[in-house]
Motif scaffolding. Sequence first.
Motif, PDB file in Angstrom:
ATOM      1  N   THR A 273      -2.739  19.418  -2.511  1.00  0.00           N
ATOM      2  CA  THR A 273      -3.478  19.367  -3.774  1.00  0.00           C
ATOM      3  C   THR A 273      -2.545  19.220  -4.975  1.00  0.00           C
ATOM      4  O   THR A 273      -2.867  18.516  -5.926  1.00  0.00           O
ATOM      5  N   GLY A 274      -1.405  19.847  -4.954  1.00  0.00           N
ATOM      6  CA  GLY A 274      -0.497  19.794  -6.096  1.00  0.00           C
ATOM      7  C   GLY A 274       0.352  18.536  -6.179  1.00  0.00           C
ATOM      8  O   GLY A 274       0.938  18.249  -7.224  1.00  0.00           O
ATOM      9  N   VAL A 275       0.417  17.766  -5.098  1.00  0.00           N
ATOM     10  CA  VAL A 275       1.295  16.592  -5.066  1.00  0.00           C
ATOM     11  C   VAL A 275       0.935  15.547  -6.124  1.00  0.00           C
ATOM     12  O   VAL A 275       1.823  15.057  -6.823  1.00  0.00           O
ATOM     13  N   PRO A 276      -0.349  15.180  -6.299  1.00  0.00           N
ATOM     14  CA  PRO A 276      -0.640  14.165  -7.323  1.00  0.00           C
ATOM     15  C   PRO A 276      -0.227  14.595  -8.731  1.00  0.00           C
ATOM     16  O   PRO A 276       0.171  13.755  -9.546  1.00  0.00           O
ATOM     17  N   TYR A 277      -0.289  15.868  -9.016  1.00  0.00           N
ATOM     18  CA  TYR A 277       0.110  16.368 -10.332  1.00  0.00           C
ATOM     19  C   TYR A 277       1.629  16.286 -10.508  1.00  0.00           C
ATOM     20  O   TYR A 277       2.111  15.917 -11.579  1.00  0.00           O
ATOM     21  N   ALA A 278       2.374  16.622  -9.454  1.00  0.00           N
ATOM     22  CA  ALA A 278       3.831  16.512  -9.528  1.00  0.00           C
ATOM     23  C   ALA A 278       4.259  15.050  -9.650  1.00  0.00           C
ATOM     24  O   ALA A 278       5.192  14.730 -10.387  1.00  0.00           O
TER      25      ALA A 278
ATOM     26  N   MET B 273      -0.308  23.801  -9.828  1.00  0.00           N
ATOM     27  CA  MET B 273      -1.559  23.110  -9.511  1.00  0.00           C
ATOM     28  C   MET B 273      -2.013  23.373  -8.076  1.00  0.00           C
ATOM     29  O   MET B 273      -3.208  23.362  -7.801  1.00  0.00           O
ATOM     30  N   THR B 274      -1.074  23.627  -7.167  1.00  0.00           N
ATOM     31  CA  THR B 274      -1.455  23.991  -5.803  1.00  0.00           C
ATOM     32  C   THR B 274      -2.182  25.332  -5.802  1.00  0.00           C
ATOM     33  O   THR B 274      -3.112  25.543  -5.030  1.00  0.00           O
ATOM     34  N   ALA B 275      -1.780  26.224  -6.687  1.00  0.00           N
ATOM     35  CA  ALA B 275      -2.426  27.533  -6.764  1.00  0.00           C
ATOM     36  C   ALA B 275      -3.738  27.484  -7.544  1.00  0.00           C
ATOM     37  O   ALA B 275      -4.704  28.168  -7.190  1.00  0.00           O
ATOM     38  N   ALA B 276      -3.798  26.674  -8.599  1.00  0.00           N
ATOM     39  CA  ALA B 276      -4.947  26.722  -9.505  1.00  0.00           C
ATOM     40  C   ALA B 276      -6.084  25.775  -9.120  1.00  0.00           C
ATOM     41  O   ALA B 276      -7.255  26.142  -9.250  1.00  0.00           O
ATOM     42  N   MET B 277      -5.782  24.582  -8.690  1.00  0.00           N
ATOM     43  CA  MET B 277      -6.849  23.598  -8.456  1.00  0.00           C
ATOM     44  C   MET B 277      -7.810  23.969  -7.324  1.00  0.00           C
ATOM     45  O   MET B 277      -9.012  23.757  -7.460  1.00  0.00           O
ATOM     46  N   PRO B 278      -7.338  24.501  -6.191  1.00  0.00           N
ATOM     47  CA  PRO B 278      -8.305  24.910  -5.175  1.00  0.00           C
ATOM     48  C   PRO B 278      -9.278  25.981  -5.682  1.00  0.00           C
ATOM     49  O   PRO B 278     -10.445  25.993  -5.293  1.00  0.00           O
TER      50      PRO B 278
ATOM     51  N   LEU C 144      -5.972  14.522   7.085  1.00  0.00           N
ATOM     52  CA  LEU C 144      -4.993  15.103   6.177  1.00  0.00           C
ATOM     53  C   LEU C 144      -4.438  16.420   6.695  1.00  0.00           C
ATOM     54  O   LEU C 144      -3.811  17.171   5.958  1.00  0.00           O
ATOM     55  N   GLY C 145      -4.667  16.721   7.948  1.00  0.00           N
ATOM     56  CA  GLY C 145      -4.122  17.938   8.533  1.00  0.00           C
ATOM     57  C   GLY C 145      -5.058  19.119   8.389  1.00  0.00           C
ATOM     58  O   GLY C 145      -6.245  18.988   8.104  1.00  0.00           O
ATOM     59  N   SER C 146      -4.496  20.304   8.555  1.00  0.00           N
ATOM     60  CA  SER C 146      -5.275  21.539   8.516  1.00  0.00           C
ATOM     61  C   SER C 146      -5.675  21.878   7.079  1.00  0.00           C
ATOM     62  O   SER C 146      -5.237  21.238   6.128  1.00  0.00           O
ATOM     63  N   ALA C 147      -6.478  22.914   6.946  1.00  0.00           N
ATOM     64  CA  ALA C 147      -6.906  23.347   5.607  1.00  0.00           C
ATOM     65  C   ALA C 147      -5.711  23.767   4.765  1.00  0.00           C
ATOM     66  O   ALA C 147      -5.636  23.461   3.574  1.00  0.00           O
ATOM     67  N   GLY C 148      -4.755  24.442   5.355  1.00  0.00           N
ATOM     68  CA  GLY C 148      -3.560  24.842   4.625  1.00  0.00           C
ATOM     69  C   GLY C 148      -2.760  23.647   4.137  1.00  0.00           C
ATOM     70  O   GLY C 148      -2.248  23.641   3.013  1.00  0.00           O
ATOM     71  N   THR C 149      -2.674  22.630   4.958  1.00  0.00           N
ATOM     72  CA  THR C 149      -1.967  21.410   4.563  1.00  0.00           C
ATOM     73  C   THR C 149      -2.677  20.727   3.413  1.00  0.00           C
ATOM     74  O   THR C 149      -2.048  20.254   2.469  1.00  0.00           O
ATOM     75  N   ARG C 150      -3.995  20.692   3.468  1.00  0.00           N
ATOM     76  CA  ARG C 150      -4.757  20.056   2.385  1.00  0.00           C
ATOM     77  C   ARG C 150      -4.591  20.823   1.074  1.00  0.00           C
ATOM     78  O   ARG C 150      -4.514  20.217   0.011  1.00  0.00           O
ATOM     79  N   VAL C 151      -4.524  22.142   1.136  1.00  0.00           N
ATOM     80  CA  VAL C 151      -4.299  22.930  -0.080  1.00  0.00           C
ATOM     81  C   VAL C 151      -2.920  22.627  -0.648  1.00  0.00           C
ATOM     82  O   VAL C 151      -2.760  22.439  -1.859  1.00  0.00           O
ATOM     83  N   VAL C 152      -1.910  22.558   0.209  1.00  0.00           N
ATOM     84  CA  VAL C 152      -0.553  22.253  -0.249  1.00  0.00           C
ATOM     85  C   VAL C 152      -0.493  20.847  -0.850  1.00  0.00           C
ATOM     86  O   VAL C 152       0.188  20.615  -1.845  1.00  0.00           O
TER      87      VAL C 152
END
Length: 187
Positions: free
Chosen positions: A116-121, A20-25, A106-114
């Motif tokens: 993204t997958g947390v709620p799904y996990a 989901m971190t790879a697909a949702m963004p 929520l931090g940098s753009a990279g942090t926000r992308v990472v």
Amino acid sequence: MTSGRGTLTALHLLLVWVTMTAAMPVLGFELVVTAWGGGAGAAVPVLALGVPLMVGLLAIAGIPAKTVVPLCGSVRRRIGWAAVVFALGTLGVLAGLAVYGGEVDLGSAGTRVVLTGVPYAVAAAFFVPSRWVRLGAVAVLAAGVVCSTRGTSTWGGALSVPEIRDRQNPCGRSADHDAFLRRPVTS
């Protein structure tokens, strides 16, 4: 939970998070670009194709979890599991966007992308038949709620965005940094 099941559970949740971190963004970016160029009506086909694709990706990510998650035992139940995890995870992402818009750092753009997958996990963890895994998911969920209501940044500071801006001078460096630079040197 035995050591082997614990490892499988951790790998299952990691796989859901990575997927989901790879697909949702990508889906989110496509939605924004399509809506920007053609309006909200143009985003409907992207959603009509994107949501089943995301559920399918989650269902594929659930294949290795047959022995860990009972709902992933058959194709039909795995698709149902994937749909519920997608719905709950998307609600989590939307909640994250709401607090981010409400001036929580929520931090940098990279942090926000990472992130993204947390709620799904976390949503997937609720389907693992282990009291400790579910308790861990509740702890992560509670930490997210507490951090969002207190304005805590991902780096652990208890400062909201307006408080951080108040501490900065017009040059963009913090007042604490400038005070440090002006300290007299003692030998």
